[in-house]
Write a protein that holds these residues in place. Structure first.
Motif, mmCIF file in Angstrom:
data_model
loop_
_atom_site.group_PDB
_atom_site.id
_atom_site.type_symbol
_atom_site.label_atom_id
_atom_site.label_comp_id
_atom_site.label_asym_id
_atom_site.label_seq_id
_atom_site.Cartn_x
_atom_site.Cartn_y
_atom_site.Cartn_z
ATOM 1 N N PHE A 45 -20.379 -37.789 -22.524
ATOM 2 C CA PHE A 45 -19.470 -36.642 -22.454
ATOM 3 C C PHE A 45 -18.077 -37.066 -21.995
ATOM 4 C CE2 PHE A 45 -23.669 -34.759 -22.035
ATOM 5 C CZ PHE A 45 -23.585 -33.661 -22.882
ATOM 6 N N GLY A 46 -17.878 -38.389 -21.806
ATOM 7 C CA GLY A 46 -16.589 -38.892 -21.354
ATOM 8 C C GLY A 46 -16.437 -38.924 -19.843
ATOM 9 N N GLY A 47 -17.524 -38.655 -19.116
ATOM 10 C CA GLY A 47 -17.453 -38.586 -17.660
ATOM 11 C C GLY A 47 -17.868 -39.848 -16.941
ATOM 12 N N GLY A 48 -18.278 -40.878 -17.670
ATOM 13 C CA GLY A 48 -18.690 -42.123 -17.043
ATOM 14 C C GLY A 48 -19.994 -41.988 -16.281
ATOM 15 N N VAL A 49 -20.186 -42.916 -15.357
ATOM 16 C CA VAL A 49 -21.376 -42.895 -14.505
ATOM 17 C C VAL A 49 -20.935 -42.418 -13.133
ATOM 18 C CG1 VAL A 49 -23.246 -44.235 -13.484
ATOM 19 C CG2 VAL A 49 -22.446 -44.784 -15.796
ATOM 20 N N LEU A 50 -21.468 -41.290 -12.713
ATOM 21 C CA LEU A 50 -21.160 -40.731 -11.401
ATOM 22 C C LEU A 50 -22.083 -41.382 -10.386
ATOM 23 C CD1 LEU A 50 -21.014 -36.990 -12.528
ATOM 24 C CD2 LEU A 50 -19.115 -38.628 -12.365
ATOM 25 N N ALA A 51 -21.506 -41.974 -9.345
ATOM 26 C CA ALA A 51 -22.302 -42.680 -8.336
ATOM 27 C C ALA A 51 -22.357 -41.849 -7.058
ATOM 28 C CB ALA A 51 -21.706 -44.052 -8.052
ATOM 29 N N GLY A 52 -23.538 -41.292 -6.786
ATOM 30 C CA GLY A 52 -23.757 -40.543 -5.564
ATOM 31 C C GLY A 52 -23.586 -39.045 -5.723
ATOM 32 N N LEU A 53 -24.147 -38.321 -4.758
ATOM 33 C CA LEU A 53 -24.127 -36.860 -4.798
ATOM 34 C C LEU A 53 -22.717 -36.289 -4.713
ATOM 35 C CD1 LEU A 53 -27.229 -36.085 -2.552
ATOM 36 C CD2 LEU A 53 -27.050 -35.930 -5.044
ATOM 37 N N ALA A 54 -21.869 -36.913 -3.912
ATOM 38 C CA ALA A 54 -20.493 -36.416 -3.780
ATOM 39 C C ALA A 54 -19.769 -36.469 -5.121
ATOM 40 C CB ALA A 54 -19.738 -37.212 -2.719
ATOM 41 N N ALA A 55 -20.007 -37.524 -5.894
ATOM 42 C CA ALA A 55 -19.355 -37.653 -7.203
ATOM 43 C C ALA A 55 -19.852 -36.580 -8.166
ATOM 44 C CB ALA A 55 -19.595 -39.047 -7.774
ATOM 45 N N ILE A 56 -21.137 -36.242 -8.104
ATOM 46 C CA ILE A 56 -21.683 -35.178 -8.959
ATOM 47 C C ILE A 56 -21.020 -33.855 -8.607
ATOM 48 C CG2 ILE A 56 -23.747 -33.845 -9.536
ATOM 49 C CD1 ILE A 56 -25.366 -36.437 -9.065
ATOM 50 N N ARG A 57 -20.940 -33.568 -7.319
ATOM 51 C CA ARG A 57 -20.314 -32.321 -6.857
ATOM 52 C C ARG A 57 -18.850 -32.256 -7.315
ATOM 53 N NH1 ARG A 57 -20.706 -28.750 -2.254
ATOM 54 N NH2 ARG A 57 -18.643 -27.945 -1.785
ATOM 55 N N GLU A 58 -18.104 -33.331 -7.097
ATOM 56 C CA GLU A 58 -16.688 -33.359 -7.471
ATOM 57 C C GLU A 58 -16.501 -33.143 -8.970
ATOM 58 O OE1 GLU A 58 -15.053 -37.019 -5.952
ATOM 59 O OE2 GLU A 58 -15.714 -36.535 -3.918
ATOM 60 N N ALA A 59 -17.340 -33.767 -9.779
ATOM 61 C CA ALA A 59 -17.240 -33.624 -11.231
ATOM 62 C C ALA A 59 -17.532 -32.183 -11.659
ATOM 63 C CB ALA A 59 -18.184 -34.594 -11.930
ATOM 64 N N ALA A 60 -18.547 -31.581 -11.066
ATOM 65 C CA ALA A 60 -18.890 -30.191 -11.405
ATOM 66 C C ALA A 60 -17.759 -29.245 -11.006
ATOM 67 C CB ALA A 60 -20.193 -29.793 -10.731
#
Length: 133
Positions: A45-60
């Protein structure tokens, strides 16, 4: 060691719970599904690999209204490896605010931790074209 029925139910519930937490914006609750250092691969989706829960939250949060309003998961298949790691494959449907829908395949690596079963790695593959023979 074969997965017990209790393990299968726990892992299936883990995968099912993702949509409920995400759809209500309970990003703190994701710690009950994923390890703190989870790798969440949304490269397709163009979002790369999110490393860790904080990165998932920030991306969302960065996606804001571009997030689906509903995540649905189905067709969960579990396969255990000799070392006790479970590979789960499931289908996901995302419903957008305008009523459009998208389909993905989730490929998860699930491991037993001291806190219970957790997803350590997820790859999200969009399904954009129908099968052609």
């Amino acid at each position: 060691m074969a997965l017990s029925m209790d393990d299968r139910i726990a892992i299936t519930d883990l995968i099912n719970e993702h949509g409920h937490l995400t759809d209500r914006g309970d990003y703190d609750g994701l710690a009950s599904l994923f390890t703190q250092d989870v790798l969440y691969d949304v490269s397709a989706f163009g979002g790369g690999v999110l490393a860790g829960l904080a990165a998932i939250r920030e991306a969302a949060l960065a996606l804001g209204d571009a997030n689906p309003v509903a995540h649905h998961v189905t067709n969960i298949v579990l396969r255990e490896t000799a070392d006790g790691i479970v590979h789960a494959q499931s289908k996901g449907l995302g419903i957008m605010a305008d009523g459009s829908a998208g389909s993905v395949t989730y490929e998860d690596t699930v491991e037993r931790t001291p806190a219970g079963w957790r997803i350590t790695h997820r790859v999200v593959h969009p399904r954009r074209k129908p099968l052609r023979s």
